[in-house]
Design a protein around this motif. Structure first.
Motif, mmCIF file in Angstrom:
data_model
loop_
_atom_site.group_PDB
_atom_site.id
_atom_site.type_symbol
_atom_site.label_atom_id
_atom_site.label_comp_id
_atom_site.label_asym_id
_atom_site.label_seq_id
_atom_site.Cartn_x
_atom_site.Cartn_y
_atom_site.Cartn_z
ATOM 1 N N GLU A 231 5.698 14.234 4.606
ATOM 2 C CA GLU A 231 5.786 13.143 3.777
ATOM 3 C C GLU A 231 4.656 12.264 3.566
ATOM 4 O O GLU A 231 4.768 10.991 3.159
ATOM 5 N N ALA A 232 3.526 12.486 4.399
ATOM 6 C CA ALA A 232 2.258 11.457 4.796
ATOM 7 C C ALA A 232 1.938 10.939 3.382
ATOM 8 O O ALA A 232 1.818 9.696 3.313
ATOM 9 N N ASP A 233 1.595 11.635 2.031
ATOM 10 C CA ASP A 233 1.254 11.353 0.905
ATOM 11 C C ASP A 233 2.070 10.244 0.552
ATOM 12 O O ASP A 233 1.826 9.114 -0.092
ATOM 13 N N ARG A 234 3.366 10.642 0.402
ATOM 14 C CA ARG A 234 4.440 9.717 -0.085
ATOM 15 C C ARG A 234 4.520 8.391 0.673
ATOM 16 O O ARG A 234 4.544 7.465 0.144
ATOM 17 N N VAL A 235 4.593 8.463 1.754
ATOM 18 C CA VAL A 235 4.677 7.489 2.620
ATOM 19 C C VAL A 235 3.552 6.423 2.741
ATOM 20 O O VAL A 235 3.616 5.246 2.494
ATOM 21 N N LEU A 236 2.250 6.875 2.609
ATOM 22 C CA LEU A 236 1.063 6.143 2.288
ATOM 23 C C LEU A 236 0.990 5.417 0.952
ATOM 24 O O LEU A 236 0.621 4.260 0.895
ATOM 25 N N ARG A 237 1.571 6.082 0.166
ATOM 26 C CA ARG A 237 1.561 5.194 -1.385
ATOM 27 C C ARG A 237 2.738 4.484 -1.328
ATOM 28 O O ARG A 237 2.144 3.287 -1.967
ATOM 29 N N GLY A 238 3.670 4.541 -0.554
ATOM 30 C CA GLY A 238 4.395 3.598 -0.835
ATOM 31 C C GLY A 238 4.432 2.399 0.068
ATOM 32 O O GLY A 238 4.722 1.286 -0.319
ATOM 33 N N PHE A 239 3.579 2.571 1.308
ATOM 34 C CA PHE A 239 3.168 1.497 1.958
ATOM 35 C C PHE A 239 2.279 0.512 1.333
ATOM 36 O O PHE A 239 2.217 -0.636 1.432
ATOM 37 N N ARG A 240 1.326 1.220 0.658
ATOM 38 C CA ARG A 240 0.382 0.262 -0.278
ATOM 39 C C ARG A 240 1.212 -0.545 -1.318
ATOM 40 O O ARG A 240 0.824 -1.690 -1.172
ATOM 41 N N THR A 241 2.331 -0.080 -1.753
ATOM 42 C CA THR A 241 3.105 -0.935 -2.659
ATOM 43 C C THR A 241 3.716 -2.009 -1.877
ATOM 44 O O THR A 241 3.688 -3.242 -2.238
ATOM 45 N N ALA A 242 4.298 -1.557 -0.841
ATOM 46 C CA ALA A 242 5.089 -2.663 -0.144
ATOM 47 C C ALA A 242 4.261 -3.757 0.731
ATOM 48 O O ALA A 242 4.540 -4.789 0.780
ATOM 49 N N ALA A 243 2.860 -3.214 1.006
ATOM 50 C CA ALA A 243 1.982 -4.007 1.847
ATOM 51 C C ALA A 243 1.410 -5.274 0.679
ATOM 52 O O ALA A 243 1.311 -6.435 0.943
ATOM 53 N N ALA A 244 1.504 -4.837 -0.596
ATOM 54 C CA ALA A 244 1.034 -5.761 -1.615
ATOM 55 C C ALA A 244 1.900 -6.838 -1.745
ATOM 56 O O ALA A 244 1.311 -8.182 -2.106
ATOM 57 N N LEU A 338 -5.607 1.103 0.021
ATOM 58 C CA LEU A 338 -5.062 2.394 0.201
ATOM 59 C C LEU A 338 -5.143 2.753 -1.114
ATOM 60 O O LEU A 338 -3.939 3.106 -1.803
ATOM 61 N N ASP A 339 -6.174 3.135 -1.789
ATOM 62 C CA ASP A 339 -6.170 3.718 -3.076
ATOM 63 C C ASP A 339 -5.909 5.237 -3.079
ATOM 64 O O ASP A 339 -5.588 5.778 -1.768
ATOM 65 N N ASP A 340 -6.096 5.890 -4.057
ATOM 66 C CA ASP A 340 -5.747 7.460 -4.126
ATOM 67 C C ASP A 340 -6.601 8.284 -3.353
ATOM 68 O O ASP A 340 -6.441 9.246 -2.419
ATOM 69 N N ALA A 341 -8.155 7.859 -3.347
ATOM 70 C CA ALA A 341 -8.989 8.524 -2.547
ATOM 71 C C ALA A 341 -9.026 8.309 -1.172
ATOM 72 O O ALA A 341 -8.951 9.326 -0.442
ATOM 73 N N THR A 342 -8.639 7.098 -0.921
ATOM 74 C CA THR A 342 -8.463 6.832 0.662
ATOM 75 C C THR A 342 -7.211 7.400 1.261
ATOM 76 O O THR A 342 -7.176 8.311 2.150
ATOM 77 N N THR A 343 -6.151 7.514 0.708
ATOM 78 C CA THR A 343 -4.978 8.353 0.829
ATOM 79 C C THR A 343 -5.123 9.669 1.166
ATOM 80 O O THR A 343 -4.765 10.385 2.153
ATOM 81 N N GLU A 344 -5.934 10.405 0.073
ATOM 82 C CA GLU A 344 -6.162 11.728 0.192
ATOM 83 C C GLU A 344 -6.975 12.052 1.428
ATOM 84 O O GLU A 344 -6.777 13.114 2.186
#
Length: 473
Positions: A231-244, A338-344
């Motif tokens: 779930e790494a991609d999903r977790v990082l994208r969610g982490f970005r939203t939560a951190a904001a 933590l944008d899409d490119a960094t997440t990838e």
């Protein structure tokens, strides 16, 4: 300018006898009982053999040891907690100035300050300060020494509420290369205080630190929640939203790792990729569940271990995962979002993790750290809200070169403008040091170095070279 290094054999018994008699502390030489233990440091990849180890018991010992090293032309390694990743706290054929016996802590609850000697570990400071419900941003591992951690910046669980450790440094005592003993504050040697706030161990031997503290604990809401590695991609994208939307009282991090055989994890995930989202809420404990919940619902949960706990418990929670003696190499890169490119890029690096000991950390910064003016301290990077730490480890020499290359590639994938954090730079590199500071900050640090250490006596660090040394190339 550096002086020619003498052979350790040239140090006669009479000369060393005079030094030993002048010290309250201990002088340890090759062949003495306890030498091998005394020369070892936390990072097992550095197996060096100093000519002398001086365990100082006070400022007088430090003064005498610095004078001895200068007069004999010996390279000097200053050791606080001994956690230096590049091995700066030891040296071959030189002198180790060991501060570990200088570990007194004094808390002034009325002023909300703590004065701690440079041999203290964060566990020492936390234990005393929490008796009064006070804390300052400390190390994520409680066995880390306060000295190098502070001088390089200091990122911990209170960084968004309290700022970096160095932001809270209000005074220090220091022995300089020419043997002066100085008290440093906003009123005394203020430019040196500025340099100590993030400029590393370049300017002398700091023997004590005075920190401003805040009311924290004794109970905080903290812990870890685990997700499957897939779930790494999903977790990082969610982490970005939560951190904001995170308030300053909340400092969170992501650890992309391998599940240890720990009793709190289901046996079926042991040895498999797993993601820990961990952190600390330092506001009212009763508000902690709601504050941390956005980080605890990022994907299907393996296990959720967030709870009210003592602040000192959170400060020691990760200690068992970082034992003494492993071969360690760390690499870091700050990044803005933590944008899409960094997440990838991070997910790709995680998919190539070379062994179960190596891992990637993303720590959410900002908050109080980001509000400090850029020129208020020597710390170089405040305008980026995240840092990636690549932690590469092996049990011994086998495979070490491979994990080092993995760590380098993981941070390089974030781009050439990703500044480094000097405390998480695994080697001595002038390029990496320069990349850690804006040009104006680096030039200002050189000016302070020129004043207090023009011969570069204190060079076993992420070195700011004085002008004379830089001119010679």
């Amino acid at each position: 300018m550096t002086t020619a290094q003498p052979s350790p054999d040239a140090l006669g018994d009479a000369t060393l006898g005079e030094l030993a008699q002048a010290l309250r502390g201990d002088l340890i030489r090759p062949g003495d009982d306890g030498y091998d233990e005394a020369r070892s440091i936390w990072n097992g990849s550095h197996d060096r053999k100093p000519a002398l180890i001086v365990r100082c018991r006070g400022e007088a010992d430090v003064l005498k040891t610095v004078e001895f090293a200068r007069s004999e032309g010996l390279p000097i390694a200053v050791r606080g907690g001994g956690h230096s990743i590049p091995g700066f706290s030891t040296v071959d054929d030189g002198l180790v100035l060991d501060l570990s016996l200088m570990n007194a802590v004094h808390v002034d609850p009325s002023r909300r300050t703590v004065t701690a000697q440079a041999g203290c570990l964060w566990s020492d400071v936390d234990a005393e300060a929490q008796a009064f419900g006070l804390a300052v941003t400390g190390g994520l591992i409680s066995t880390t020494g306060i000295a190098g951690f502070t001088l390089g910046g200091g990122i911990g669980w209170l960084v968004r509420r309290c700022g970096l450790t160095c932001d809270n440094l209000v005074g220090a005592d220091i022995v300089t290369a020419d043997g002066q003993y100085l008290h440093v504050s906003e009123d005394e040697h203020p430019e040196l205080l500025w340099a100590l706030r993030g400029g590393g161990g370049n300017f002398g031997v700091v023997t004590s630190f005075e920190f401003r503290m805040q009311e924290v604990g004794p109970t905080v809401y903290a812990g870890l929640v685990f997700y499957h590695g897939a779930e790494a991609d999903r977790v990082l994208r969610g982490f970005r939203t939560a951190a904001a939307g995170a308030p300053d009282e909340l400092s969170m991090a992501v650890n992309l790792t391998t599940a240890p055989p720990a009793p709190f994890l289901p046996e079926e995930v042991h040895g498999k990729p797993i993601i820990a989202v961990l952190g600390l809420w330092s506001g009212r404990p009763e508000d902690g569940d709601a504050a941390t919940r956005p980080f605890r619902e990022l994907a299907p949960v393996v296990v959720d271990l967030f709870n009210p706990m003592p602040y000192v418990a959170m400060q020691t929670l990760l200690d068992p995962l970082y034992p003494r003696g492993l071969w360690n190499y760390f690499r870091s890169a700050f990044f803005a979002e933590l944008d899409d490119a960094t997440t990838e890029a991070v997910v790709s690096a995680y998919s190539q993790v070379p062994n179960a000991l190596s891992e990637l950390h993303i720590h959410h910064l900002g908050g109080a750290m980001g509000r400090v003016p850029a020129d208020a301290t020597a710390f170089g990077t405040r305008d980026r809200d995240f840092i990636l730490n690549a932690v590469a480890r092996t049990p011994g020499a086998a495979g070490y070169d491979g994990v080092v290359e993995w760590a380098r590639s993981a941070t390089a994938a974030l781009g050439p403008d990703a500044a480094s954090y000097v405390n998480f730079t695994g080697e001595a590199s002038e390029d990496r040091v320069r990349a850690s500071y804006p040009t104006a900050t680096y030039d200002r640090l050189v000016a302070v170095k020129d004043r207090y250490d023009p011969t570069n006596m204190f060079r076993l660090n992420q070195n700011i070279r004085p002008s004379a040394a830089a001119d010679r190339g």
